[in-house]
Design a protein around this motif. Sequence first.
Motif, PDB file in Angstrom:
ATOM      1  N   ARG A 783     -10.650  24.361  20.792  1.00 25.90           N
ATOM      2  CA  ARG A 783     -10.519  24.818  22.243  1.00 25.90           C
ATOM      3  C   ARG A 783     -10.640  23.607  22.925  1.00 25.90           C
ATOM      4  NH1 ARG A 783     -14.427  28.826  22.196  1.00 25.90           N
ATOM      5  NH2 ARG A 783     -12.881  29.867  20.737  1.00 25.90           N
ATOM      6  N   LYS A 787      -7.955  21.896  25.625  1.00 32.10           N
ATOM      7  CA  LYS A 787      -8.340  21.402  26.958  1.00 32.10           C
ATOM      8  C   LYS A 787      -7.768  20.216  27.053  1.00 32.10           C
ATOM      9  CE  LYS A 787     -12.208  21.804  29.773  1.00 32.10           C
ATOM     10  NZ  LYS A 787     -13.708  21.745  29.961  1.00 32.10           N
TER      11      LYS A 787
ATOM     12  N   TYR B 266      -6.757  31.491  20.129  1.00 33.37           N
ATOM     13  CA  TYR B 266      -7.016  30.797  18.900  1.00 33.37           C
ATOM     14  C   TYR B 266      -6.297  31.450  17.712  1.00 33.37           C
ATOM     15  CZ  TYR B 266      -9.578  28.425  14.932  1.00 33.37           C
ATOM     16  OH  TYR B 266      -9.887  27.777  13.768  1.00 33.37           O
TER      17      TYR B 266
END
Lengths: 794, 295, 167
Positions: A783, A787, B266
């Motif tokens: 993540r 980002k 994800y």
Amino acid sequence: MTRQPPPLSVDARSLVGAEVRRREDGRLLRGRAIFCDDVQLPEMVYAAFIRSPHAHARITALDTSGALAHPAVLCALTLEDLDKAGVGPIKPNWVVSECHVPRRPVLADGTVRFVGEPVAVVVASSREAAVDAAELVQVEYDPLPAVSDAEAALAADSVPIHENVPGNLIGRWDIGGGDVEAAFARAHSHVKLRLENNRLIPSALEPRAIVAQYEADTQQFTMHVSSQMPHMCRRWVAETLHVPESRLRVIAPEVGGGFGSKMHLYPEEIVVPFCARLLQRPVKWTETRSENHVATTHGRAHTEYIEAAVEKDGRILGMKLRTVANMGAYLSNMATGIPTVNCATFGTGCYRIENYQATVDLVTTNTVPVDAYRGAGRPEAAYIIERTVDAVANHLSLDPCKVRELNMIEKGEFPYQPYGNPIFTFDSGDYQQSFNKAKELIGYDQTRQRQREMRAGGRYIGVAVTNYNEICGVGRSHELAMVGFDRGGWESAAIRVHSDGTVTFLTGSMPSGQGHATSYAQIVAAELQLPLESVDVVYGDTAMVPMGNGTYNSRSMPVGGSAAKRCAMLVLEKARALAAKWLGDDASTLRYESGKFHGESGEVEFAQVARLAHLAHMLPEGQTPGLDVDFKYEPEAMSSPHGSHAAIVEVDVETGTVKLLKYVAVDDVGTLVNPLLATGQVHGGVVQGVGQALFELADYGDDAQLLSGSLLDYALPKFDQVCSIESHFFETPSPTNPLGAKGVGEAGACAAPPLMVAAVCDALSPFGISHLDMPLTAPRIWRAIQKSRETENS
Amino acid sequence: MIPAATEYVRARSVEQAVRELRDRGADARPLAGGHSLIPMMKLRMAAPQWLVDISAIPELQGVSVQGRELRLGAATTHATIEHHPAVAQALPLLGEIARSIADPLVRNRGTIGGALSNADPSADWPVAALLFDAELDIVSADAARVEAAAAFFQGLYATSLAPDELLTSVRLRIPEAGYGSAYEKIRHPASGYAVAGVAALVYARAGRILDCRIAVTGVAPAPFRATRLEAALKNCPTDGAEISRTAGLVTSDVECLGDRYADAAYRAHLARTASIRAIHRALTAKLDNRRSFLP
Amino acid sequence: MVEEKTYPIQLTVNGRQRALDVNARKLLVHALRDDLCLTGTHVGCDTSQCGACAVEVGGKTVKSCTILAVQVDGETVQTIESIGTANELDPVQAAFKACHALQCGYCTPGMVMATRELLRRSPNPDEDMIRDALHGNICRCTGYHNIVEAVQQVAMQVARNEVRLEL
């Protein structure tokens, strides 16, 4: 190369420092060791606890009649039954400064305050029936709002958890020294960071277990408890059950790991003996793994706000720390001491930071009580300072190693008292030596080169070298009083010399895997210059061992080991006087070598002196029969192990997965009693630290439900998730104790978390990632990369 | 840790097993390796009143190859499949999948039929069933039927099996020589289950993919074939860029699962990454370069 | 409440014929520990993750916490108590001791049993194979390093004919 044990009868004097194989191993390897749940007694019955499924609720109805109707059930009890007998409450024994101490009932008092809080107990004639009957206890709850996050609990609109804890703030604690404001005013710039120190589940592989017996005629309790400190357990159980300490015998059998979680007073340790007395039958309770996740203390759970004042060259002039520490729903034994005395105090780590100010807020929440877990504050401290140094390096675009080298305390500065604090001193060490060695062994410069080449091919490796130092051994008893710790810092050692010259050594220290039966035998045999086989070690039974403060704070060698050494010296003194009389020589002229006293007129063996002492036919003036000594060692100060660890990791940026490629540990833990066992402690501590950094999180959902309820969710490190560990030692003996030992049990757990985060963030530096909170799980890393990519694209 | 009280019968034949299942109705559960059911019972999330032990039924055991078909008895353990020479010969991917399941001790007990029937969204065997067009032999006391794998899996822990039915064997189609296969799995760090698992079966010639199958687990409520990706990969050059460009299609027809550990975005990304890696590996591990999976 | 039904089972445990009456829900690990007093087999978790309960059933190492005792009726079971003697440890055990591959020892019986399974399948495993084969056994103390070393050591000793394993 095949590793073989050395011949058993090595020269006694070289026993300290020898890689002696453990005498404990045979029984453990062959399944013959007796752990607590292995204890079976006639007429034994089984307890099962009914636990709250709610994080915060009022109990509106509690009915045990269904359970009592089960034919195999012997009793079903609630707090009312304990209250009638005047049992409880459970009290913490480390309370720093002025704290609002929440009242902790042994069983829920009409309100439950965390998921897992025991509400009632049933005892039945079989394991199966106890679990079945527990399901028949009817409890009705009226749920209340709940809070698991400590910062949220401090918010003005948060639900209050205890009547006597306004704003859920149990207490505030400060420490510091120097002139912080002046340092910040003159600094080139300020660096700020916020860190989460993730909540962990200690996870000793043997869950907790208790077997309690009661003999009505003598009103004697005997408890088998999986405990790191049987004598302290005895004291606390006696205090809470309100029975004389003399009537309680605690036996800690083989203990399957502890890591700090088996050294606190738990409700089950009160309820199980209570039931044994009530039923006049032995009662056993064994925790299940999932129960362990909610019934045994958690560790860490801090949030830290840090600000550092720095010069342009990377020198750190000053530092401010604010910690918000989650204590859980009640104060466990040592809870308040960990984020404060054990952590905030050490916030400046291995570095010369003369101006420092720290404030710690101790906060109650609707979670499992938080207490000591391997390192107990010092891993959190190492994390604070090492991440700060990395943030400084990042802020100033300097190599993090350079910033460390610039600020590290130098060899000549020991003993070093950081920021003029009133509590502790770092006794000795050589930070440059450990750092340089770790840097060299990891191949820092070559790895940087390889990193550049690999990045060109789309692969991301990271390298880091970080430091830690800590303070071990608990310290002098009167100083413990100064910090509100209701215990002594001493340790007990006793030697029984048998008539044939063999020796039984009794220690108040209590192993849970450390190998005390071997290492203490080495110390005592070395001092008495006897063959190792002549010394047996006893621990873990309050009826045999005079007293003990138990195993924690890596104190077994610096304190317990020093006690052993001094105790053996006193035995020799007694023996010397008797030998002198026997030989007709002056005691001061006797030479003791290879287990014999040598005098002008002849020599006499230790075994013969032992025989003479037993016969007591011709004792020196004022000497009592035998050579036995009961001794209590009071430490002179705390010892300070330190080290530098280095690692290389690779991050798979498409999945976020971290692969640990190489790990090097360089530690100075003072004198090594048994390097083999010390290495094992480093390995174990490191992997627990890697676990904290990469995998482990006791994760609470918004409703304060524990989502990591079993090992299907809580990720303990496994074989294939870690790599081999290269462990090196050098020894600067601690000047604080006769053994020179500093403590090794917690070193790895201090060192690994900041190292792993630094190495992973180093790998991710091309993405502009300078910090990520632990655990660095694959999704969390991915993540962060996403980002960064999105920011770049926009 | 202790299951609720239950009763037990050991079936000696399929006929007896299905009769027991029929007679005892919804209160009975078949028990084979028990590595899904017993943990649930220990946590008291399952409390069947009757267990019908099918693990000792000879008809449910065994590995055999008949023509282009590999038959696995439903009670065949993961370990047997992992180490079986006939499996290594016919469908080496099964060995690779087996080795990714849990650990060797679990694999000594857990069975393929149990895993398929349990339909855990993160189980590994479903990808093999989907990839190799498995036909599932199902019997009850009153009837027998054959179900295609694609129709068998119906959602989260849901299959077309009725409570009184028993899966007896799985028959997988052996592809022609020249196909390559690979399984890429990203494990949950605690449970070892697939956060995403992608199996690829690929046939390529002259630098182009001519035929391709992709089966996915862990990502959606039920395992699935990524048919849009499969179509898009037809005639795709094998050199990489194009495969990476199209691989995102792998989850285009499903709603991805998300949980506290791994959110849907994800998982979708992992499915894509695993697809790319599985396809590339499959391209270099053709079936005719048979590797022995025996140690 | 109806009396819970029990089932007579017969099994060979460590070479001895044993007959037990067990209820259907009794886990093999509990039958071994509570009914046969073979307490070397441990319970470390409740989700089949840790491997502390590993025993051999029919010559294969399995997790005895995930098997019902009734299921092993007629089987041969070998537990840690049958491996090695006080006078002579089994080579796997001896290597564990020589390499300090155990600390608290709670996982150790399971670790030894899992190592035996590994060496039956792969007599000469490299580090990756060892780490893969044993990953269903959790040790919280050792950090695994010395266990890997112990397994390598015993494999090497076998290869050199220095020791003989009875697997």
